[in-house]
Scaffold this motif. Structure first.
Motif, PDB file in Angstrom:
ATOM      1  N   ARG A  59      -4.347   4.759  -4.528  1.00 36.08           N
ATOM      2  CA  ARG A  59      -4.773   4.383  -3.097  1.00 36.08           C
ATOM      3  C   ARG A  59      -4.933   2.935  -2.717  1.00 36.08           C
ATOM      4  O   ARG A  59      -5.298   2.036  -3.466  1.00 36.08           O
ATOM      5  N   GLY A  60      -4.520   2.402  -1.776  1.00 33.20           N
ATOM      6  CA  GLY A  60      -4.474   1.240  -1.244  1.00 33.20           C
ATOM      7  C   GLY A  60      -3.638   0.244  -2.271  1.00 33.20           C
ATOM      8  O   GLY A  60      -3.640  -1.017  -1.908  1.00 33.20           O
ATOM      9  N   ARG A  61      -2.717   0.868  -2.979  1.00 33.00           N
ATOM     10  CA  ARG A  61      -1.802  -0.131  -4.075  1.00 33.00           C
ATOM     11  C   ARG A  61      -0.342   0.205  -3.575  1.00 33.00           C
ATOM     12  O   ARG A  61      -0.004   1.187  -3.268  1.00 33.00           O
ATOM     13  N   THR A  62       0.350  -0.572  -3.907  1.00 35.15           N
ATOM     14  CA  THR A  62       1.932  -0.581  -3.818  1.00 35.15           C
ATOM     15  C   THR A  62       2.135   0.334  -5.055  1.00 35.15           C
ATOM     16  O   THR A  62       1.909  -0.325  -6.121  1.00 35.15           O
ATOM     17  N   GLY A 109       1.025  -1.148   0.193  1.00 33.12           N
ATOM     18  CA  GLY A 109      -0.039  -0.050   0.115  1.00 33.12           C
ATOM     19  C   GLY A 109       0.860   1.278  -0.125  1.00 33.12           C
ATOM     20  O   GLY A 109       0.208   2.406  -0.218  1.00 33.12           O
ATOM     21  N   ARG A 112      -2.208  -5.287  -7.559  1.00 37.59           N
ATOM     22  CA  ARG A 112      -1.941  -4.918  -6.435  1.00 37.59           C
ATOM     23  C   ARG A 112      -0.416  -3.994  -6.283  1.00 37.59           C
ATOM     24  O   ARG A 112      -0.175  -3.252  -5.353  1.00 37.59           O
ATOM     25  N   ASP A 132      -7.436  -3.333 -11.463  1.00 41.48           N
ATOM     26  CA  ASP A 132      -7.302  -3.641 -10.051  1.00 41.48           C
ATOM     27  C   ASP A 132      -6.023  -4.292  -9.778  1.00 41.48           C
ATOM     28  O   ASP A 132      -6.099  -5.344  -9.150  1.00 41.48           O
TER      29      ASP A 132
END
Length: 628
Positions: free
Chosen positions: A570-573, A412, A542, A540
């Motif tokens: 947002r919310g991803r590496t 993230g 990761r 979507d």
């Protein structure tokens, strides 16, 4: 921009293309693809090995190929048989005034003519179908080969070379399969059959005729060489003319801006004049040699008519022959000499086909610099933790692009890669995406060494937005669904709404159905970038890589897309490679690169407080952005 093969010197590129020998360990020295010299020969010697390899592509079509060989052999003996039937009819029923025999022989002759036409139709049809089938299989195999090549291959290989292999080289092979092989067999059998019949009926007159065959062959050979040279000059002139037209149209703005219209027009007129001169030269060569060839054939026929007619009028003697045999000789002589020119032309085309096949198989035989290890396993669903452990990388052995790169990114987090052009930013992104393998060290995702996982399973959990925001031919909808082809229109719209940019797409003439034109010219830079953002968001992933994704966007559009970018990350590496420091202020980590090493690390505020390399880069950015 990071260090890449394009940024290396020309000399290093040349040595790269010929470096190394193949090793099983993909980290060791490997065989690099040599994209062939700029001057490629348009001919190559006949090779039984190449011919056998070409015909392996006919195996899936064995029934069609075998029927074609049968039609070819049958076609070769049919025309000599027709000539023989004419002589037999004259010597038999016509000489004997046998009306019933004339009708019978004529019926047989007509049946043979119809059978000849029938055979010719299927010989041509089967040859065309087999040639196209072989081309289909070769192009499919080559495309599959190209899709599996690593990124380094495309970095070093000219795009035009690849297109040439896929188009003109394979087309030359097709002509060799459907024309050269079978047409040459027909002509060879026709010559042999005619020679056997002529020798059987009057070997003395046939021996006299053979004296002229080498002369006709030599003249024909000289004609082909001269015309081939002239036609190559025409092709070269046409290529220069075509490229000049393309450059002039593509660069019309530059031409008009620098008032180059008259200069360019003068240069173009010279090219047109050169093309016209070469066309006239080719026509003159043809006008000289064709009548010469015809004259030699006509002189022979005249000599044969004199000798044969003299022999036909004598009731005995070494030249005596029947009238029907003399008429048959005229037809057979034409059938014997006609293939000399045809086979010569086919031989030239065969050499061109060999050159095309040689280049095609050279590319097909090329082994990738590296492949997934045989024991590589699919990467399970990941959280997105990334580790670089003492990673070195070199495009050319002995010249490191990255050295001792080590860092850890938690799931993230957003990492910004900063540095001048050639510092190694994009190379790190390429290693993370397994476009390249490290020369030393390890790259891990959730603890899995990328050397031990399959590339497909890795890429299926990663997303990427590139600087050139490449869009494929199709609609905007098709391009957004690239990473998830099964996505519905409502899911595509939901992705755009999440990015808060629906209005930018709806402003297009046909909304999501708007076709993407050549080079995406129907969309603005901002709209193209948005499509790429939506494509990545819909997939979507990761782990997300943004390689200078906003470098081509103006500041107003960038501000409009900043919210979409924040939602996308947002919310991803996320790995953000950027020249513009304005896109990395909120990054969890900032890695400052210099000469392939990490020279600073921290976040935006801490690095500014350290007043080091990052602070200087930031001040340079502010100074540049302050200018109008």
């Amino acid at each position: 921009m990071s260090a890449s093969p394009q940024s290396s010197s020309q000399s290093s590129r040349e040595s790269l293309e010929t470096a190394g020998t193949a090793h099983q360990n993909p980290r060791e020295a490997i065989t690099y693809y040599n994209p062939v010299e700029d001057r490629e020969s348009d001919r190559a010697p006949l090779s039984l090995h190449l011919i056998r390899r070409i015909f392996t592509y006919t195996k899936p079509h064995a029934a069609k190929r075998n029927w074609l060989f049968f039609c070819t052999l049958f076609r070769g003996i049919q025309l000599p048989l027709l000539a023989w039937m004419i002589g037999a009819t004259i010597n038999g029923p016509i000489a004997g005034r046998d009306q019933h025999g004339i009708v019978l022989y004529s019926a047989v002759f007509l049946a043979l003519v119809l059978l000849t036409a029938f055979t010719f139709h299927f010989r041509q049809r089967l040859a065309l179908e087999l040639g196209e089938a072989v081309v289909y299989d070769m192009r499919s195999a080559l495309f599959h080969k190209l899709m599996g090549m690593p990124m380094s291959f495309f970095n070093r290989t000219k795009f035009g070379r690849i297109i040439s292999r896929m188009t003109s080289d394979i087309d030359n092979v097709r002509i060799g399969v459907q024309d050269v092989v079978f047409a040459s067999i027909v002509q060879g059998i026709q010559m042999l059959g005619s020679a056997v019949l002529m020798a059987y009926y009057n070997w003395k007159l046939f021996a006299i005729m053979l004296l002229l065959a080498p002369i006709i062959w030599v003249v024909n050979q000289r004609y082909r060489e001269e015309v081939s040279y002239r036609l190559r000059k025409v092709q070269e002139s046409w290529s220069r003319l075509s490229s000049t037209i393309a450059e002039s149209v593509s660069g019309i703005r530059v031409t008009q801006a620098f008032v180059r219209q008259e200069i360019n027009s003068g240069f173009f007129r010279k090219l047109v004049g050169s093309l016209a001169e070469n066309n006239v030269g080719a026509a003159r060569a043809t006008a000289v040699f064709i009548p010469l060839l015809q004259m030699k054939s006509q002189l022979f026929l005249g000599a044969m008519a004199w000798l044969g007619g003299y022999g036909a009028l004598r009731w005995q003697g070494w030249m005596h022959m029947e009238v029907g045999d003399l008429v048959m000789f005229f037809f057979l002589a034409n059938l014997f000499f006609e293939p000399i020119q045809v086979i010569g032309n086919q031989y030239n085309q065969a050499l061109t086909s060999m050159a095309g096949a040689e280049r095609f198989f050279r590319l097909m035989d090329l082994q990738p610099e590296w492949q997934d290890a045989p024991a590589a396993k699919p990467l399970p669903n990941i959280l997105g933790k990334v580790e670089f452990q003492q990673v070195d990388f070199e495009y050319e052995k002995g010249r490191k692009v990255l050295e001792e790169i080590s860092f850890t990114v938690e799931p993230g987090q957003t990492v910004a890669l900063v540095g001048h052009t050639g510092s190694g930013k994009s190379t790190i992104a390429g290693l993370l995406q397994k476009f390249y393998l490290p020369s030393r060290g390890r790259v891990l995702v959730d603890g899995h060494d990328l050397m031990d996982v399959t590339s497909h399973s890795l890429h299926s959990q990663m997303g990427s937005v590139q600087q050139n925001n490449y869009l494929f031919t199709g609609s905007v909808m098709d391009n957004i669904r690239l990473g998830r082809p099964t996505a519905t229109e409502s899911e595509v719209r939901a992705a755009l709404q999440a990015l808060d940019c629906v209005d930018m797409i709806e402003a297009l003439p046909q909304g999501l159905a708007t076709p993407v034109g050549d080079k995406s010219a129907s969309l603005s830079l901002g709209q193209r970038q948005l499509v790429c953002f939506a494509r990545a968001f819909l997939a979507d992933p990761r782990i997300l890589v943004l390689d200078e994704a906003t470098s081509a966007i103006d500041t107003v559009t960038e501000a409009r897309l900043q919210r979409a970018l924040e939602v996308l990350l947002r919310g991803r590496t996320s790995f953000v490679v950027a020249h513009r420091l304005s896109t990395i202020r909120n990054a969890d980590q900032v890695l400052v690169l210099g000469a392939g090493r990490i020279v600073e690390r921290g976040n935006h505020n801490s690095l500014l407080a350290a007043n080091g390399v990052y602070a200087r880069l930031y001040k340079e950015f502010l100074g540049l952005s302050a200018h109008p």
